[in-house]
Design an enzyme around this catalytic site. Structure first.
Site, PDB file in Angstrom:
ATOM      1  N   ARG A   3     -16.256  31.757  25.603  1.00 16.41           N
ATOM      2  CA  ARG A   3     -15.910  30.320  25.566  1.00 16.41           C
ATOM      3  C   ARG A   3     -16.302  29.683  24.234  1.00 16.41           C
ATOM      4  NH1 ARG A   3     -12.362  30.355  29.528  1.00 16.41           N
ATOM      5  NH2 ARG A   3     -13.216  30.354  31.623  1.00 16.41           N
ATOM      6  N   LYS A  38     -15.013  25.159  30.289  1.00 16.28           N
ATOM      7  CA  LYS A  38     -14.490  25.488  31.617  1.00 16.28           C
ATOM      8  C   LYS A  38     -15.492  26.339  32.413  1.00 16.28           C
ATOM      9  CE  LYS A  38     -10.833  27.949  33.937  1.00 16.28           C
ATOM     10  NZ  LYS A  38      -9.896  29.040  33.793  1.00 16.28           N
TER      11      LYS A  38
HETATM   12  N1  LIG Z   1     -16.297  42.160  28.818  1.00 21.49           N
HETATM   13  C1  LIG Z   1     -15.434  41.223  28.441  1.00 21.49           C
HETATM   14  N2  LIG Z   1     -14.485  41.509  27.539  1.00 21.49           N
HETATM   15  C2  LIG Z   1     -13.584  40.579  27.134  1.00 21.49           C
HETATM   16  N3  LIG Z   1     -13.570  39.310  27.573  1.00 21.49           N
HETATM   17  C3  LIG Z   1     -14.492  38.968  28.483  1.00 21.49           C
HETATM   18  C4  LIG Z   1     -15.466  39.901  28.969  1.00 21.49           C
HETATM   19  N4  LIG Z   1     -16.252  39.265  29.887  1.00 21.49           N
HETATM   20  C5  LIG Z   1     -15.777  37.996  29.949  1.00 21.49           C
HETATM   21  N5  LIG Z   1     -14.732  37.817  29.138  1.00 21.49           N
HETATM   22  C6  LIG Z   1     -13.926  36.585  28.948  1.00 21.49           C
HETATM   23  O1  LIG Z   1     -14.741  35.464  29.071  1.00 21.49           O
HETATM   24  C7  LIG Z   1     -13.942  34.352  29.467  1.00 21.49           C
HETATM   25  C8  LIG Z   1     -14.732  33.494  30.397  1.00 21.49           C
HETATM   26  O2  LIG Z   1     -14.960  34.169  31.592  1.00 21.49           O
HETATM   27  P1  LIG Z   1     -15.048  33.369  32.974  1.00 21.49           P
HETATM   28  O3  LIG Z   1     -15.342  34.384  34.035  1.00 21.49           O
HETATM   29  O4  LIG Z   1     -15.984  32.222  32.808  1.00 21.49           O
HETATM   30  O5  LIG Z   1     -13.623  32.731  33.158  1.00 21.49           O
HETATM   31  P2  LIG Z   1     -12.305  33.097  33.944  1.00 21.49           P
HETATM   32  O6  LIG Z   1     -11.966  31.910  34.757  1.00 21.49           O
HETATM   33  O7  LIG Z   1     -12.428  34.415  34.633  1.00 21.49           O
HETATM   34  O8  LIG Z   1     -11.310  33.301  32.732  1.00 21.49           O
HETATM   35  P3  LIG Z   1     -10.111  32.417  32.152  1.00 21.49           P
HETATM   36  O9  LIG Z   1     -10.378  30.983  32.468  1.00 21.49           O
HETATM   37  O10 LIG Z   1     -10.147  32.668  30.663  1.00 21.49           O
HETATM   38  O11 LIG Z   1      -8.893  32.950  32.797  1.00 21.49           O
HETATM   39  C9  LIG Z   1     -12.681  34.945  30.097  1.00 21.49           C
HETATM   40  O12 LIG Z   1     -11.575  34.587  29.303  1.00 21.49           O
HETATM   41  C10 LIG Z   1     -12.918  36.426  30.063  1.00 21.49           C
HETATM   42  O13 LIG Z   1     -11.748  37.136  29.749  1.00 21.49           O
END
Ligand SMILES: Nc1ncnc2c1ncn2[C@@H]1O[C@H](COP(=O)(O)OP(=O)(O)OP(=O)(O)O)[C@@H](O)[C@H]1O
Length: 263
Positions: free
Chosen positions: A180, A216
């Site tokens: 983020r 978010k």
């Molecule tokens: N190991 C990882 N590799 C790549 N990206 C990651 C990894 N872990 C988390 N992220 C990224 O971190 C962001 C935030 O994760 P979070 O779980 O808070 O949101 P989300 O609601 O699942 O994702 P989004 O709103 O982006 O669809 C996501 O966009 C996710 O793809």
């Protein structure tokens, strides 16, 4: 046989971090056993080149997009190569996905420095260095790529998923927040969380408070921009004052207006 083993070792060490490759090469380990470990104090960086998608076009004149991929490959290879430098030995590349590069530091006992926070300064220096590198690529390729970087610190779970094509990755709230910090960031800026600020500030890095931004799933967060390298020697013990889990220094009063997040 010995040659084959050495070759396998080398191959595995290119796919997985050395300490993880060694775990799998130990003869008493089963390939289908889940490898995972909890790492308490890991710096996670996401670095994106959002305007790469504008540059990528599939035309006859550029070999259906291959020439664009060649440029991206050069950039990612440059970022990889920088990690060979001794000062970045704390930093591990996690992966690149499209035009986003993900790295982390402090994933092992030998690369997590809880006394001088050298893994934190290595991550900060690496972020600054790849930004410079992209500018160098721009100069010699007449492009105008812009990087946007986010860094956070906190506990993560590291593990290897898959047996035939194993992939090392890290997960947890600290990783989500780091992502983020990138996605809510500003082109050409390195946005860090308050936990990162506390350590970097104590280590003499110049930072500016961005103010409070909406993130978010996390609500309002006070974030900072890392402006440059520290002028202080990095191997002196760092005392991070305050009362939060890491330091708890009170956030600086915002000194800049809060720009709207860019995507
Ligand atoms: N190991 C990882 N590799 C790549 N990206 C990651 C990894 N872990 C988390 N992220 C990224 O971190 C962001 C935030 O994760 P979070 O779980 O808070 O949101 P989300 O609601 O699942 O994702 P989004 O709103 O982006 O669809 C996501 O966009 C996710 O793809």
């Amino acid at each position: 046989m010995e040659h084959l083993q050495a070759y396998n070792r080398k191959l595995l060490a290119n796919i997985l971090p050395v300490h993880v490759a060694e775990h799998f090469l130990a003869s008493d380990k089963h390939a289908d056993e889940l490898y995972h470990e909890q790492c308490e104090f890991v710096c996670v960086m996401f670095a994106s080149i959002p305007n790469f998608s504008e540059f990528y076009v599939e035309l006859e004149g550029n070999n259906e997009g291959v020439e664009c991929l060649r440029v991206l490959n050069e950039i990612i290879a440059d970022f990889d190569e920088l990690l060979e430098e001794e000062r970045f030995r704390y930093v591990e590349k996690i992966k690149s996905t499209g035009a986003t590069y993900m790295a982390a530091s402090g994933l092992t006992r030998s690369t997590c420095d809880m006394k001088n926070y050298r893994h934190v300064s290595a991550m900060a220096d690496y972020a600054l260095r790849i930004r410079e590198q992209l500018n160098e690529v721009n100069e010699h390729s007449f492009n105008n790529f812009k990087i946007r970087i986010g860094i956070n610190i906190g506990p993560v779970v590291a593990g290897v998923i898959g047996a035939r094509k194993p992939q090392y990755d890290i997960w947890g709230n600290a990783v989500n927040v780091a992502s983020r910090m990138d996605s809510t960031g500003i082109l050409d800026h390195i946005q860090v969380t308050q936990e990162m600020y506390q350590i970097l500030h104590a280590k003499g890095y110049p930072l500016t408070c961005r103010g409070s931004i909406k993130v978010k799933g996390k609500g309002e967060m006070v974030t900072y921009f890392l402006n440059g390298y520290s002028t202080r020697p990095q191997n002196t013990p760092t005392s991070v004052s305050g009362d939060s889990s890491i330091g708890g220094a009170t956030p600086a009063t915002p000194t800049t207006p809060v720009p709207a997040p860019t995507s």
